[in-house]
Write a protein that holds these residues in place. Structure first.
Motif, mmCIF file in Angstrom:
data_model
loop_
_atom_site.group_PDB
_atom_site.id
_atom_site.type_symbol
_atom_site.label_atom_id
_atom_site.label_comp_id
_atom_site.label_asym_id
_atom_site.label_seq_id
_atom_site.Cartn_x
_atom_site.Cartn_y
_atom_site.Cartn_z
ATOM 1 N N LEU A 1 0.635 7.029 6.659
ATOM 2 C CA LEU A 1 -0.562 7.247 7.527
ATOM 3 C C LEU A 1 -1.704 6.632 6.934
ATOM 4 O O LEU A 1 -2.484 5.659 7.417
ATOM 5 N N LEU A 2 -1.921 6.183 5.615
ATOM 6 C CA LEU A 2 -3.100 5.589 4.909
ATOM 7 C C LEU A 2 -2.734 4.201 4.928
ATOM 8 O O LEU A 2 -3.645 3.454 5.355
ATOM 9 N N ALA A 3 -1.326 3.803 4.934
ATOM 10 C CA ALA A 3 -1.215 2.237 5.139
ATOM 11 C C ALA A 3 -1.457 1.938 6.644
ATOM 12 O O ALA A 3 -2.362 0.783 6.887
ATOM 13 N N ASP A 4 -1.196 2.799 7.417
ATOM 14 C CA ASP A 4 -1.544 2.325 8.949
ATOM 15 C C ASP A 4 -3.036 2.452 9.253
ATOM 16 O O ASP A 4 -3.590 1.702 10.140
ATOM 17 N N LEU A 5 -3.668 3.271 8.703
ATOM 18 C CA LEU A 5 -5.030 3.604 8.679
ATOM 19 C C LEU A 5 -5.694 2.378 8.255
ATOM 20 O O LEU A 5 -6.678 1.812 8.882
ATOM 21 N N ILE A 6 -5.388 1.953 7.089
ATOM 22 C CA ILE A 6 -6.059 0.833 6.605
ATOM 23 C C ILE A 6 -5.629 -0.594 7.262
ATOM 24 O O ILE A 6 -6.377 -1.569 7.540
ATOM 25 N N LEU A 7 -4.167 -0.829 7.634
ATOM 26 C CA LEU A 7 -3.881 -1.826 8.114
ATOM 27 C C LEU A 7 -4.253 -2.044 9.667
ATOM 28 O O LEU A 7 -3.939 -3.192 10.314
ATOM 29 N N GLY A 8 -4.475 -0.891 10.202
ATOM 30 C CA GLY A 8 -4.564 -0.818 11.915
ATOM 31 C C GLY A 8 -5.886 -1.823 12.299
ATOM 32 O O GLY A 8 -5.479 -2.923 12.927
ATOM 33 N N ILE B 1 0.717 -1.161 0.031
ATOM 34 C CA ILE B 1 -0.253 -0.089 -0.111
ATOM 35 C C ILE B 1 0.930 1.318 -0.045
ATOM 36 O O ILE B 1 0.517 2.073 -0.660
ATOM 37 N N PHE B 2 1.706 1.284 0.741
ATOM 38 C CA PHE B 2 2.801 2.460 1.036
ATOM 39 C C PHE B 2 3.365 2.566 -0.343
ATOM 40 O O PHE B 2 3.401 3.932 -0.853
ATOM 41 N N VAL B 3 4.142 1.629 -1.157
ATOM 42 C CA VAL B 3 4.905 1.693 -2.155
ATOM 43 C C VAL B 3 3.884 2.242 -3.379
ATOM 44 O O VAL B 3 4.118 3.077 -4.137
ATOM 45 N N TYR B 4 2.823 1.441 -3.494
ATOM 46 C CA TYR B 4 1.773 1.830 -4.668
ATOM 47 C C TYR B 4 1.394 3.139 -4.640
ATOM 48 O O TYR B 4 1.096 3.949 -5.596
ATOM 49 N N THR B 5 0.841 3.585 -3.362
ATOM 50 C CA THR B 5 0.154 4.894 -3.044
ATOM 51 C C THR B 5 1.332 5.886 -3.384
ATOM 52 O O THR B 5 1.084 6.874 -4.111
ATOM 53 N N THR B 6 2.307 5.769 -2.572
ATOM 54 C CA THR B 6 3.372 6.818 -2.725
ATOM 55 C C THR B 6 3.915 6.823 -4.360
ATOM 56 O O THR B 6 4.121 7.938 -4.803
#
Length: 444
Positions: free
Chosen positions: A173-180, A7-12
């Motif tokens: 933050l997006l990765a943490d929000l989704i994966l939380g 998620i982090f790599v693709y979105t960033t």
């Protein structure tokens, strides 16, 4: 690669590519607009120059006339119809512009040349002093625009680099929000596996997103599994506890018949009666346990139109004959309701059976109410002490063990009654005074 990293790599990466594309689009549009504006200006100047040269006296030297119109960082040259050089004029610093090669293109055109330097060239046809058609080319060095575009490149590069910082932070933050919630789900499942207990994920806030729905669904599933597990565990415990006594009695009488049945026929008769009684009790107990083992959602509730005014006397008559006891029925007002007649009948049998067991006096069965019916069952027996009234609906709870052994109760009757009232959406209320009797009201 872990889902968080994906998620982090693709979105960033996507945002960075969008930033680069946006910066490239800005640069391209600005450069194109700037070049077009310069060419438009140069074309207007060339057109004005040709018009003015046509009206000038032929005795004036051509080079002097051209020098008046030459750009400060460019040159002007005149070509004949075969594109051979006739004359040229250039500014002091632009001598190299004479070597610019032009395609043999007749007519009017605007073109950019990119070599070591960027040049804007405008060609205009005109009638020369000797009457022949020539081509006047106005050439201008656009180095000042190149400097501006280079500065724009640096600015856009700086903006992209600065923009990468919030993109990286937002991606994390997006990765943490989704994966939380998913991490909480995994952690909870691991805890369940290690501790062999049921746990739920705490819901910190209520929202409408899919992650909240997933967490809520997981909690509902865990609650359902826990309920099934507890029902199964409770059923096994209750069955082993309650079936032990009748099985022991049956086994004892069977051994008694085996040892003395041939010698004493009266023992056989007593044993058969006891075995039959305990078998019936065990059958009823098993049916009650199986019914109680079901969840409320699993109860198959039918919808029948039931006239309580007709139902109550019928039930009263059957129990009166079975117990040889009097049940006074007061049901003068007709109430037709939609409910499960079989389960309502079972409920009334359980409550009237209890009333008859613990009371020697007649039992009252009344139907009352205005718009909604209320059924009242009143006995005048031993009653229930106040300290026990809150627990009489618990499984296998007995107010007096000795008294229950005499009446043959299993401690499941009122529990089953409460389960039925919950399934039929009936409000059951119990009041009792020790030594005076018990009153149960059913509010529909």
């Amino acid at each position: 690669m872990k889902l968080r990293n994906k998620i982090f790599v693709y979105t960033t990466g996507l945002f960075i590519l969008l930033l680069i594309a946006f910066a490239g689009a800005i640069y391209y549009l600005f450069a194109d607009h700037t070049y077009e504006r310069e060419l438009d200006r140069l074309e207007v100047e060339a057109s004005n120059m040709v018009t003015n040269l046509t009206d000038v006296d032929a005795n004036i030297p051509v080079d002097d006339l051209l020098r008046a119109y030459v750009p400060s960082n460019g040159s002007i040259r005149v070509l004949d119809s075969d594109y051979n050089m006739m004359t040229s004029v250039t500014s002091g610093e632009q001598m190299t512009l004479f070597d610019v090669s032009m395609p043999e293109q007749r007519g009017r055109f605007v073109q950019l040349f990119q070599d070591d330097q960027t040049l804007a060239i405008v060609q205009e046809p005109m009638i020369w002093q000797d009457g022949q058609v020539v081509y006047v080319q106005v050439i201008e060095n656009l180095s000042h625009i190149e400097e501006t575009l280079n500065n724009l490149q640096l600015v856009l590069l700086f903006v992209v680099l600065i923009g990468v910082v919030p993109v990286v932070v937002s991606g994390k933050l997006l990765a943490d929000l989704i994966l939380g919630p998913i991490q909480s789900l995994i952690q909870t499942m691991n805890d369940i596996k290690e501790s062999q207990t049921f746990k739920q994920i705490p819901l910190k806030r209520q929202s409408k997103d899919e992650l909240y729905t997933m967490t809520e669904t997981f909690n509902d599933m865990i609650a359902l599994l826990q309920e099934h597990y507890e029902k199964q565990e409770q059923f096994v415990s209750n069955a082993s506890h309650e079936l032990r006594t009748p099985i022991t009695v049956i086994e004892s009488y069977a051994n008694l018949v085996k040892r003395r049945g041939l010698e004493r026929p009266e023992v056989v008769e007593e044993a058969i009666e006891a075995i039959a009684s305990e078998s019936t009790r065990m059958k009823d107990l098993t049916e009650q346990l199986l019914l109680l083992a079901k969840r409320d959602q699993d109860w198959q509730i039918r919808s029948d139109e039931v006239d309580l005014k007709d139902l109550l006397p019928t039930i009263s008559e059957h129990l009166s004959q079975g117990y040889h006891r009097e049940i006074k029925v007061d049901a003068n007002k007709s109430f037709k309701i939609q409910t499960d007649e079989q389960k309502l009948t079972q409920l009334l049998y359980i409550l009237l059976d209890n009333a008859l067991k613990y009371s020697e006096a007649p039992v009252d069965l009344m139907l009352s109410g205005e718009q909604k019916p209320v059924i009242t069952i009143q006995d005048y027996g031993v009653g229930i002490p106040e300290s026990h009234q809150s627990r009489v609906f618990e499984r296998f709870y007995r107010v007096d063990e000795a008294r229950n052994r005499q009446t043959g109760g299993s401690g499941l009757g009122l529990t089953l009654a409460k389960e039925i009232t919950d399934a039929l959406n009936i409000d059951l209320r119990l009041t009792s005074i020790e030594g005076q009797g018990t009153t149960i009201k059913l509010y529909f």
